[in-house]
Motif scaffolding. Sequence first.
Motif, PDB file in Angstrom:
ATOM      1  N   LYS A 373      26.617  51.214  44.974  1.00 14.08           N
ATOM      2  CA  LYS A 373      26.078  50.232  44.031  1.00 14.08           C
ATOM      3  C   LYS A 373      26.678  50.411  42.643  1.00 14.08           C
ATOM      4  CE  LYS A 373      21.827  49.416  46.608  1.00 14.08           C
ATOM      5  NZ  LYS A 373      20.365  49.238  46.568  1.00 14.08           N
ATOM      6  N   GLU A 374      26.906  51.650  42.248  1.00 12.83           N
ATOM      7  CA  GLU A 374      27.542  51.895  40.956  1.00 12.83           C
ATOM      8  C   GLU A 374      28.973  51.374  40.940  1.00 12.83           C
ATOM      9  OE1 GLU A 374      25.123  55.852  39.385  1.00 12.83           O
ATOM     10  OE2 GLU A 374      27.127  56.074  40.242  1.00 12.83           O
ATOM     11  N   PHE A 375      29.694  51.554  42.044  1.00 12.13           N
ATOM     12  CA  PHE A 375      31.066  51.047  42.113  1.00 12.13           C
ATOM     13  C   PHE A 375      31.091  49.533  41.909  1.00 12.13           C
ATOM     14  CE2 PHE A 375      34.582  49.123  44.434  1.00 12.13           C
ATOM     15  CZ  PHE A 375      35.671  49.792  43.877  1.00 12.13           C
ATOM     16  N   VAL A 376      30.197  48.824  42.576  1.00  8.57           N
ATOM     17  CA  VAL A 376      30.141  47.375  42.431  1.00  8.57           C
ATOM     18  C   VAL A 376      29.815  46.987  40.994  1.00  8.57           C
ATOM     19  CG1 VAL A 376      28.890  45.283  43.123  1.00  8.57           C
ATOM     20  CG2 VAL A 376      29.569  46.962  44.849  1.00  8.57           C
ATOM     21  N   ALA A 377      28.805  47.636  40.414  1.00 15.81           N
ATOM     22  CA  ALA A 377      28.379  47.288  39.064  1.00 15.81           C
ATOM     23  C   ALA A 377      29.454  47.566  38.024  1.00 15.81           C
ATOM     24  CB  ALA A 377      27.109  48.067  38.712  1.00 15.81           C
ATOM     25  N   ALA A 378      30.326  48.534  38.304  1.00 17.26           N
ATOM     26  CA  ALA A 378      31.331  48.938  37.324  1.00 17.26           C
ATOM     27  C   ALA A 378      32.550  48.025  37.279  1.00 17.26           C
ATOM     28  CB  ALA A 378      31.787  50.368  37.626  1.00 17.26           C
ATOM     29  N   GLN A 379      32.695  47.103  38.216  1.00 20.63           N
ATOM     30  CA  GLN A 379      33.940  46.345  38.341  1.00 20.63           C
ATOM     31  C   GLN A 379      34.155  45.312  37.239  1.00 20.63           C
ATOM     32  OE1 GLN A 379      36.291  47.350  40.666  1.00 20.63           O
ATOM     33  NE2 GLN A 379      34.689  48.925  40.648  1.00 20.63           N
ATOM     34  N   ASP A 380      35.412  45.044  36.992  1.00 20.59           N
ATOM     35  CA  ASP A 380      35.829  43.975  36.078  1.00 20.59           C
ATOM     36  C   ASP A 380      35.596  42.643  36.785  1.00 20.59           C
ATOM     37  OD1 ASP A 380      37.093  42.086  34.518  1.00 20.59           O
ATOM     38  OD2 ASP A 380      38.997  43.166  34.400  1.00 20.59           O
ATOM     39  N   PRO A 381      34.736  41.761  36.264  1.00 18.40           N
ATOM     40  CA  PRO A 381      34.444  40.496  36.945  1.00 18.40           C
ATOM     41  C   PRO A 381      35.679  39.630  37.207  1.00 18.40           C
ATOM     42  CG  PRO A 381      32.864  40.884  35.189  1.00 18.40           C
ATOM     43  CD  PRO A 381      33.933  41.929  35.032  1.00 18.40           C
ATOM     44  N   GLU A 382      36.714  39.791  36.394  1.00 22.59           N
ATOM     45  CA  GLU A 382      37.918  38.979  36.551  1.00 22.59           C
ATOM     46  C   GLU A 382      38.892  39.577  37.559  1.00 22.59           C
ATOM     47  OE1 GLU A 382      38.097  36.050  35.089  1.00 22.59           O
ATOM     48  OE2 GLU A 382      36.135  36.475  34.205  1.00 22.59           O
ATOM     49  N   ASP A 383      38.751  40.855  37.857  1.00 23.31           N
ATOM     50  CA  ASP A 383      39.694  41.521  38.770  1.00 23.31           C
ATOM     51  C   ASP A 383      39.003  42.700  39.460  1.00 23.31           C
ATOM     52  OD1 ASP A 383      42.052  42.139  40.077  1.00 23.31           O
ATOM     53  OD2 ASP A 383      42.864  43.310  38.401  1.00 23.31           O
ATOM     54  N   PRO A 384      37.987  42.415  40.269  1.00 25.76           N
ATOM     55  CA  PRO A 384      37.195  43.505  40.859  1.00 25.76           C
ATOM     56  C   PRO A 384      37.920  44.213  41.989  1.00 25.76           C
ATOM     57  CG  PRO A 384      36.434  41.394  41.698  1.00 25.76           C
ATOM     58  CD  PRO A 384      37.477  41.089  40.660  1.00 25.76           C
ATOM     59  N   GLY A 385      37.534  45.480  42.183  1.00 29.01           N
ATOM     60  CA  GLY A 385      38.022  46.224  43.325  1.00 29.01           C
ATOM     61  C   GLY A 385      37.224  45.886  44.569  1.00 29.01           C
ATOM     62  N   VAL A 386      37.587  46.525  45.681  1.00 26.67           N
ATOM     63  CA  VAL A 386      36.964  46.264  46.981  1.00 26.67           C
ATOM     64  C   VAL A 386      36.183  47.496  47.410  1.00 26.67           C
ATOM     65  CG1 VAL A 386      37.403  45.758  49.421  1.00 26.67           C
ATOM     66  CG2 VAL A 386      38.778  44.654  47.640  1.00 26.67           C
ATOM     67  N   LEU A 387      34.971  47.271  47.891  1.00 27.47           N
ATOM     68  CA  LEU A 387      34.132  48.349  48.406  1.00 27.47           C
ATOM     69  C   LEU A 387      34.325  48.464  49.916  1.00 27.47           C
ATOM     70  CD1 LEU A 387      31.870  50.469  48.070  1.00 27.47           C
ATOM     71  CD2 LEU A 387      30.215  48.596  48.371  1.00 27.47           C
ATOM     72  N   VAL A 388      34.772  49.635  50.378  1.00 34.70           N
ATOM     73  CA  VAL A 388      34.842  49.951  51.802  1.00 34.70           C
ATOM     74  C   VAL A 388      33.639  50.847  52.093  1.00 34.70           C
ATOM     75  CG1 VAL A 388      36.161  51.068  53.634  1.00 34.70           C
ATOM     76  CG2 VAL A 388      37.347  49.749  51.860  1.00 34.70           C
ATOM     77  N   LEU A 389      32.718  50.357  52.916  1.00 28.77           N
ATOM     78  CA  LEU A 389      31.394  50.966  53.037  1.00 28.77           C
ATOM     79  C   LEU A 389      31.018  51.242  54.495  1.00 28.77           C
ATOM     80  CD1 LEU A 389      28.666  51.760  51.693  1.00 28.77           C
ATOM     81  CD2 LEU A 389      28.012  49.353  51.884  1.00 28.77           C
ATOM     82  N   SER A 390      30.492  52.425  54.733  1.00 26.82           N
ATOM     83  CA  SER A 390      30.002  52.776  56.065  1.00 26.82           C
ATOM     84  C   SER A 390      28.806  51.905  56.448  1.00 26.82           C
ATOM     85  CB  SER A 390      29.584  54.245  56.083  1.00 26.82           C
ATOM     86  OG  SER A 390      28.808  54.533  57.236  1.00 26.82           O
TER      87      SER A 390
END
Length: 458
Positions: A373-390
């Motif tokens: 959840k922290e990874f998602v919240a930390a992303q740049d809205p214009e260029d977000p990263g991808v969450l690979v999740l179990s």
Amino acid sequence: MSRLVIISNRVTIPEKSATAPAGGLAVALQAALEERGGIWMGWSGKSSGAKEPAELHLIERGNITYALTDLTKTDVEEYYHGFANRVLWPICHYRLDLAEYARKEMAGYFRVNRFFAHRLAPLLKPDDIIWVHDYHLIPLAAELRRMGIKNRIGFFLHIPWPPADVLFAMPVHEEIMRGLTHYDLVGFQTVHDLSNFRGCLEREGFGSAVSDTVFSANGAEFRGNFYSIGIETAAFAEFARKSASGVLVKKARQSLEGRDLIIGVDRLDYSKGITQRIDAYESFITRNPEQHGKVTYLQITPKSRSEVPEYEQMQRTVAEQAGRVNGALGAVDWVPIRYINKSIGRPILAGLYRLAKIGLVTPLRDGMNLVAKEFVAAQDPEDPGVLVLSRFAGAAQELKGALLVNPYDIEGTGHAIARGLTMGREERIQRWRGMMDHLLEHDVTRWCDDFLKDLTAA
């Protein structure tokens, strides 16, 4: 409004000089305590050679009283390192092979819970609402009830709850189950955990389900429900935006020399799937030779429970595995894996999350996993990263925009890494936006409010 009394294994006392905010859970619980006034009680983290546990040490901060107690070395060994973390923890994470049961340690676990109850009881007022946290303190309500305490008592389990066939392999499963039936409200992270609890309750007649969320045991009814814990989403997003321009994060960016960053952040624990994750990264690099020298995987893994042999062995295993991959695949100008075996401050972590193209969160079993959840919240809205999740993390039931993987499927996880690195910006934004909107609505404050609302009504 009734006072709130919180009991947890460890107590977080806010430091006035702290340069970084506390974690979302501490922030939410402190906010609830400040609103209602109350007590936060728990172990100080200190131990002594005394024969008896110490008296409570009371610290007043505004309208909150922090009540800390030291434990004896014997108590720490039997209650904490022993039964809690060598029996309950592995069984709740489906690792029967790692559970080491001993009657002495079981007795220590119940003894410390009884001690907590006797220290807490004199502090209580008749209308106080009591909220007990996590697997260390499951028997606490039963101990309080034996002392005649009639207050509303709620319990929240932060880790998974296993199905009956797993739980019943524990010799004292009956005492643990009956302990939970003395609460007015029992909270779990996910609907699957709640379903597992219902199955355990009914399988051997500890109680029965009156409805989906109401159960009967001991001649009375109690409630059970799931409350998926969140983070302080908006605040963490702003924190990450500011942290991205910090000195250390800038140095990290420069050191990457244009390479894509994959990040994993986990406490050193066998439930986190770190060895399988390294294998998956190795599979990804091996099957995608064009990525050699173009990507860096940063694994941050602080030490955890070093006194427990399984954790000490795992520390050596992960370090050796990272070294092997670097030796086999690395080059003079490229280290495939950067492995850090110590804690990193929250400001730096937030900035690194925002810098990363992939957040690799692949536990074998996890109650929720707030790193996702922290990874998602930390992303740049214009260029977000991808969450690979179990798919075996509780967060997978909420974060539908993640690339869900089976962490035991090494090649499949490797393929997900490759897909994430090549995903177009439009798809990345669409996936991130859905997850971020959910996290903004279901933040840690709502989790806290929802639980207390149901406990107050219990």
